[in-house]
Enzyme design. Structure first.
Site, PDB file in Angstrom:
ATOM      1  N   THR A   1      31.330 -36.250  43.434  1.00  0.00           N
ATOM      2  CA  THR A   1      32.048 -37.092  42.458  1.00  0.00           C
ATOM      3  C   THR A   1      33.283 -37.122  42.668  1.00  0.00           C
ATOM      4  O   THR A   1      34.109 -36.038  42.876  1.00  0.00           O
ATOM      5  CB  THR A   1      31.625 -36.807  41.037  1.00  0.00           C
ATOM      6  OG1 THR A   1      30.375 -36.814  40.804  1.00  0.00           O
ATOM      7  CG2 THR A   1      32.381 -37.689  39.880  1.00  0.00           C
TER       8      THR A   1
ATOM      9  N   ARG B   1      18.847 -43.388  35.914  1.00  0.00           N
ATOM     10  CA  ARG B   1      19.438 -42.161  35.552  1.00  0.00           C
ATOM     11  C   ARG B   1      21.044 -42.437  35.472  1.00  0.00           C
ATOM     12  O   ARG B   1      21.723 -42.976  36.404  1.00  0.00           O
ATOM     13  CB  ARG B   1      19.460 -41.093  36.528  1.00  0.00           C
ATOM     14  CG  ARG B   1      20.119 -39.890  35.891  1.00  0.00           C
ATOM     15  CD  ARG B   1      21.398 -39.449  36.356  1.00  0.00           C
ATOM     16  NE  ARG B   1      21.888 -38.345  36.089  1.00  0.00           N
ATOM     17  CZ  ARG B   1      23.131 -37.780  36.586  1.00  0.00           C
ATOM     18  NH1 ARG B   1      24.002 -38.720  37.237  1.00  0.00           N
ATOM     19  NH2 ARG B   1      23.480 -36.683  36.334  1.00  0.00           N
ATOM     20  N   VAL B   2      21.706 -42.480  34.445  1.00  0.00           N
ATOM     21  CA  VAL B   2      23.136 -42.618  34.198  1.00  0.00           C
ATOM     22  C   VAL B   2      23.629 -41.323  33.697  1.00  0.00           C
ATOM     23  O   VAL B   2      23.165 -40.356  33.076  1.00  0.00           O
ATOM     24  CB  VAL B   2      23.471 -43.448  33.029  1.00  0.00           C
ATOM     25  CG1 VAL B   2      24.781 -43.755  32.967  1.00  0.00           C
ATOM     26  CG2 VAL B   2      22.955 -44.887  33.684  1.00  0.00           C
TER      27      VAL B   2
ATOM     28  N   HIS C   1      27.698 -31.133  36.426  1.00  0.00           N
ATOM     29  CA  HIS C   1      26.231 -31.483  35.715  1.00  0.00           C
ATOM     30  C   HIS C   1      26.492 -32.624  34.664  1.00  0.00           C
ATOM     31  O   HIS C   1      27.085 -32.187  33.512  1.00  0.00           O
ATOM     32  CB  HIS C   1      25.680 -30.119  35.255  1.00  0.00           C
ATOM     33  CG  HIS C   1      25.338 -29.027  36.197  1.00  0.00           C
ATOM     34  ND1 HIS C   1      25.666 -27.774  35.952  1.00  0.00           N
ATOM     35  CD2 HIS C   1      24.557 -29.284  37.403  1.00  0.00           C
ATOM     36  CE1 HIS C   1      24.963 -27.233  37.258  1.00  0.00           C
ATOM     37  NE2 HIS C   1      24.352 -28.066  37.783  1.00  0.00           N
TER      38      HIS C   1
HETATM   39  N1  GLY Z   1      28.932 -35.892  37.039  1.00  0.00           N
HETATM   40  C1  GLY Z   1      28.221 -36.644  38.063  1.00  0.00           C
HETATM   41  C2  GLY Z   1      26.892 -37.023  37.530  1.00  0.00           C
HETATM   42  O1  GLY Z   1      26.253 -35.775  36.998  1.00  0.00           O
HETATM   43  O2  GLY Z   1      26.440 -38.119  37.787  1.00  0.00           O
END
Ligand code: GLY
Length: 306
Positions: A177, A205-206, A230
């Site tokens: 990320t 999923r977001v 996470h």
């Molecule tokens: N921190 C990025 C995600 O879990 O989508």
């Protein structure tokens, strides 16, 4: 969790611009880490150029994240990880600390620069967050073009998906990320974050990255924050806003460290956070083995994967 929490910080005067970018907290192999650090250096240089020319913190963080999204090393934009269907779904957001305006997109099909679409959501819609097909339609109406999936999917992303499928896990995360925080010479702060999420995630999923208060937050009265790690844990503790609230009473470095420690204690989640505080200082912390980053101000640039 890493054996120790690793932190760093730099103090600058209130009239100085400063910018800090990250390329994701995770466990990047030693031979690949220099590529991530070099990518962060290119991104911070692009953001610093905006600030040095008198541009806003908001424009600087958007520009820095666009550079990171274009770099196939990172789990954002080109090179983003694949979901359980073998597809890219992108999350991104940014926030302006002066107005508290924010924009985001989530579960977005392949577009080269989701952070630029998030900016248009902020500037040209009454909303904060657009999802999936609605976000894609909004982007196309504003001249963005869908990308051919094969132009954004890397061999590394395919390999990571195969590895996650073999382990029957949806928990694996790519550790790439990206994000940026900045303070301009007028005291305005901003934050931006972009990601492909986690490898082998369920379609739809977001994560935390497009969620204001979890992955991204900015408030001129305190600081700007971008987080990585996470996503489910970060959403549950509102990590970015937690760090921002902490910085009112402590340093940026200590706020990053303390918020990550709280998240780990309450959820078991690990990750990293970067902050640009209203006093001009920058701070970061990670509880993972690696997190690439680069920082710049008018006295030069620093970068590391450690
Ligand atoms: N921190 C990025 C995600 O879990 O989508």
């Amino acid at each position: 969790m890493a054996e120790e929490v690793v932190t760093a910080s730099w103090a600058y005067g209130p009239s100085t611009w400063s910018i800090l970018v990250h390329g994701g907290a995770g466990d990047v192999a030693a031979e690949r880490l220099p590529l991530h650090v070099a990518g962060c250096e290119r991104a911070v240089a692009a953001g610093a150029a905006v600030l040095a020319a008198g541009g806003s913190a908001l424009d600087a963080v958007q520009r820095a994240v666009e550079v990171l999204e274009d770099d196939p090393c990172f789990n954002a934009g080109t090179g983003a990880c694949l979901n359980a269907d073998g597809a890219i779904e992108l999350d991104a957001s940014l926030m302006d600390g002066t107005t508290l305006r924010a924009g985001g997109v989530c579960a977005l099909e392949p577009f080269k620069n989701p952070i630029a679409i998030a900016r248009r959501v902020m500037d040209e819609s009454p909303h904060v967050l657009l999802a999936a097909e609605g976000a894609a339609r909004f982007a196309i109406e504003r001249g963005f073009q869908r990308a051919a999936p094969e132009s954004m999917i890397t061999e590394l992303a395919r390999a990571k998906l195969e590895a996650a499928r073999a382990k029957h896990t949806t928990e694996g995360w790519a550790g790439g990320t990206v994000g940026a925080v900045a303070r301009d010479a007028n005291g305005r702060v901003a934050a931006a974050t972009s990601t492909g999420g986690v490898v082998n995630k369920l379609a739809g999923r977001v994560g935390d990255s497009p969620i204001v208060g979890a992955g991204t937050y900015a408030d001129d009265t305190a600081a700007a924050c971008s987080t990585t790690g996470h996503g489910e844990a970060m959403i549950r503790v509102c990590l970015a806003k937690t760090a921002i609230d902490a910085v009112r009473a402590t340093s940026a470095e200590s706020a990053a460290r303390g918020s990550l420690a709280m998240m780990h204690a309450r959820t078991g989640g690990t990750g990293g956070a970067i902050l640009a505080a209203r006093d001009g200082s920058l701070g970061l912390a990670r509880t993972t083995r690696t997190m690439s980053w680069a920082a710049a101000a008018n006295d030069g640039t620093r970068a590391s994967g450690a």
